[in-house]
Design an enzyme around this catalytic site. Structure first.
Site, PDB file in Angstrom:
ATOM      1  N   SER A   5      -2.190   4.096  -7.282  1.00  0.00           N
ATOM      2  CA  SER A   5      -3.604   3.879  -6.965  1.00  0.00           C
ATOM      3  C   SER A   5      -4.097   4.849  -5.907  1.00  0.00           C
ATOM      4  O   SER A   5      -3.436   5.091  -4.895  1.00  0.00           O
ATOM      5  CB  SER A   5      -3.794   2.443  -6.468  1.00  0.00           C
ATOM      6  OG  SER A   5      -5.126   2.220  -6.071  1.00  0.00           O
ATOM      7  N   ASN A  53      -2.590   8.893   5.524  1.00  0.00           N
ATOM      8  CA  ASN A  53      -3.982   8.825   5.107  1.00  0.00           C
ATOM      9  C   ASN A  53      -4.632   7.557   5.630  1.00  0.00           C
ATOM     10  O   ASN A  53      -3.980   6.511   5.752  1.00  0.00           O
ATOM     11  CB  ASN A  53      -4.106   8.920   3.585  1.00  0.00           C
ATOM     12  CG  ASN A  53      -4.011   7.565   2.913  1.00  0.00           C
ATOM     13  OD1 ASN A  53      -5.001   6.844   2.813  1.00  0.00           O
ATOM     14  ND2 ASN A  53      -2.797   7.194   2.475  1.00  0.00           N
ATOM     15  N   ASN A 111      -4.350  -5.224  -4.737  1.00  0.00           N
ATOM     16  CA  ASN A 111      -3.956  -4.512  -3.518  1.00  0.00           C
ATOM     17  C   ASN A 111      -3.991  -5.497  -2.366  1.00  0.00           C
ATOM     18  O   ASN A 111      -5.063  -5.815  -1.841  1.00  0.00           O
ATOM     19  CB  ASN A 111      -4.902  -3.334  -3.272  1.00  0.00           C
ATOM     20  CG  ASN A 111      -4.554  -2.573  -2.007  1.00  0.00           C
ATOM     21  OD1 ASN A 111      -3.606  -2.905  -1.288  1.00  0.00           O
ATOM     22  ND2 ASN A 111      -5.323  -1.548  -1.706  1.00  0.00           N
ATOM     23  N   CYS A 114      -4.894  -5.292   2.378  1.00  0.00           N
ATOM     24  CA  CYS A 114      -6.253  -5.303   2.919  1.00  0.00           C
ATOM     25  C   CYS A 114      -6.328  -6.369   4.006  1.00  0.00           C
ATOM     26  O   CYS A 114      -5.703  -7.428   3.879  1.00  0.00           O
ATOM     27  CB  CYS A 114      -7.273  -5.623   1.822  1.00  0.00           C
ATOM     28  SG  CYS A 114      -7.383  -4.390   0.516  1.00  0.00           S
ATOM     29  N   ILE A 177       6.303   0.285  -3.308  1.00  0.00           N
ATOM     30  CA  ILE A 177       5.628  -0.314  -2.164  1.00  0.00           C
ATOM     31  C   ILE A 177       4.284   0.379  -1.929  1.00  0.00           C
ATOM     32  O   ILE A 177       4.085   1.520  -2.353  1.00  0.00           O
ATOM     33  CB  ILE A 177       6.470  -0.199  -0.879  1.00  0.00           C
ATOM     34  CG1 ILE A 177       6.793   1.271  -0.595  1.00  0.00           C
ATOM     35  CG2 ILE A 177       7.721  -1.047  -0.986  1.00  0.00           C
ATOM     36  CD1 ILE A 177       7.498   1.546   0.728  1.00  0.00           C
ATOM     37  N   THR A 179       1.756   1.933   1.030  1.00  0.00           N
ATOM     38  CA  THR A 179       2.119   2.811   2.137  1.00  0.00           C
ATOM     39  C   THR A 179       2.352   2.027   3.426  1.00  0.00           C
ATOM     40  O   THR A 179       1.503   1.242   3.841  1.00  0.00           O
ATOM     41  CB  THR A 179       1.010   3.842   2.389  1.00  0.00           C
ATOM     42  OG1 THR A 179      -0.240   3.148   2.530  1.00  0.00           O
ATOM     43  CG2 THR A 179       0.897   4.812   1.226  1.00  0.00           C
ATOM     44  N   GLY A 231       7.196   8.155  -2.853  1.00  0.00           N
ATOM     45  CA  GLY A 231       7.904   9.417  -2.697  1.00  0.00           C
ATOM     46  C   GLY A 231       8.568   9.953  -3.946  1.00  0.00           C
ATOM     47  O   GLY A 231       9.520  10.730  -3.853  1.00  0.00           O
ATOM     48  N   GLY A 252       2.515   9.225  -6.869  1.00  0.00           N
ATOM     49  CA  GLY A 252       1.347   9.234  -6.009  1.00  0.00           C
ATOM     50  C   GLY A 252       1.060  10.572  -5.367  1.00  0.00           C
ATOM     51  O   GLY A 252       0.466  11.458  -5.971  1.00  0.00           O
ATOM     52  N   SER A 253       1.526  10.753  -4.131  1.00  0.00           N
ATOM     53  CA  SER A 253       1.142  11.927  -3.356  1.00  0.00           C
ATOM     54  C   SER A 253       1.620  13.238  -3.969  1.00  0.00           C
ATOM     55  O   SER A 253       1.050  14.296  -3.674  1.00  0.00           O
ATOM     56  CB  SER A 253       1.660  11.805  -1.914  1.00  0.00           C
ATOM     57  OG  SER A 253       3.051  11.589  -1.879  1.00  0.00           O
TER      58      SER A 253
END
Length: 307
Positions: A5, A53, A111, A114, A177, A179, A231, A252-253
């Site tokens: 996401s 981020n 998510n 939050c 997981i 972040t 990762g 992701g990243s």
């Protein structure tokens, strides 16, 4: 192979590089009820083997998502997992209801990282009962044929307890997981690298933490599907998650510097599975939990020889 996401934009960005329908699923950024501008800049900072981020769930809100973004994905036949985020249980419920009749929704990802504005800003994911309440509300407001995925955080006292609460609350699957919280200080300006101070850490630096979480939850809840993430940059990384207990893997990243990462990693994973004698990915799921000498399908060498 899924996108994580917030890392694939709206789907249009990645579609310039590969066919998004080839993904196991495209996971949207976390959608909120109202438009959000996000946090002030700078809100991204590189760290050793990672990325911080603090974007703040920037987005156009659910109405714009339903009219502008989801139809584009649906028209192309992409399997779309809609991630949702809220500040109250009622907000999560309202989001789930808005998505209930929307065409093209493959699953809903909750998510849980939050802040709960009704509980002094405590993050939902850090309290099993709060997380379960959110999941139960989303499950009740979502069509029965649309799976609900609870996305968990690692910085909790007992991730197995939170995972079990979410499953008891109605989660069909778990994603882990999200972040973990980190921080970086710029020694030249002598100020925090992010305007918000802290942010979520992603990238290879968190992979051992993510694998540990997947391992623990799979051991405790072996029948619950797990999407592993954190990762992943290669097929070997993906296979590590699968062996720990994940039946799907999200990237992701890595997409920020390699937009072809998903098809590349999927190809590398397929090659690794073939080299090791697996006919199906399912045969490798959780294999690291089995006794030493287990074969590709979880049988021991003795069991193989007796067949």
């Amino acid at each position: 192979m899924l996108t994580a996401s917030g890392c694939g934009g709206t789907g249009r960005e990645l579609a310039q590089f590969f066919d998004v329908t080839r993904l196991g699923a495209f996971v949207t950024r976390s959608i909120t009820m109202a438009p959000r501008a996000g946090r002030p800049t700078p809100r991204m900072a590189e760290t050793p083997s990672g990325l911080l981020n603090a974007v703040g769930l920037q987005g156009p809100g659910v109405e714009a998502f339903l009219t502008q973004e989801l139809p584009w994905l649906a028209e192309r036949g992409a399997r779309t997992v809609v991630s949702i985020g809220g500040g109250t249980v009622a907000e999560y419920t309202a989001l789930a209801r808005r998505l209930a009749d929307a065409p093209g929704v493959t699953a809903v990802e909750v998510n849980l990282s939050c802040p709960n504005i009704e509980d002094r800003g405590r993050v939902f994911a850090r309290d099993g009962s709060s997380a379960a309440e959110v999941v139960a509300s989303v499950r009740a407001a979502t069509r029965y044929d649309v799976p609900v995925i609870a996305k968990l955080a690692s910085d909790v006292a007992d991730i197995v307890a939170v995972a079990r609460s979410c499953v008891d609350g109605g989660a069909d699957a778990l994603a882990m997981i999200n972040t973990p919280v980190g921080m970086s200080v710029d020694v030249d300006s002598m100020r925090p690298a992010l305007a918000a101070g802290t942010g979520g850490l992603s990238g290879p630096a968190i992979r051992p933490i993510a694998v540990r979480c997947v391992w623990q939850v799979h051991a405790a809840l072996p029948g619950v599907p797990i999407i592993g993430m954190g990762g992943v940059t290669s097929g070997r990384d993906a296979l590590e998650f699968v062996l720990a207990g994940a039946c799907a893997v999200a990237v992701g990243s890595a997409l920020f510097h390699d937009p072809y990462a998903c098809p590349r990693i999927q190809r590398e994973l397929e090659e690794l599975l073939t080299e090791r004698g697996f006919d199906r990915l399912a045969d490798a799921v959780g294999l690291a939990h089995h006794p030493p000498g287990s074969g590709p399908r979880g049988r021991t060498d003795l069991e193989e020889s007796s067949l």
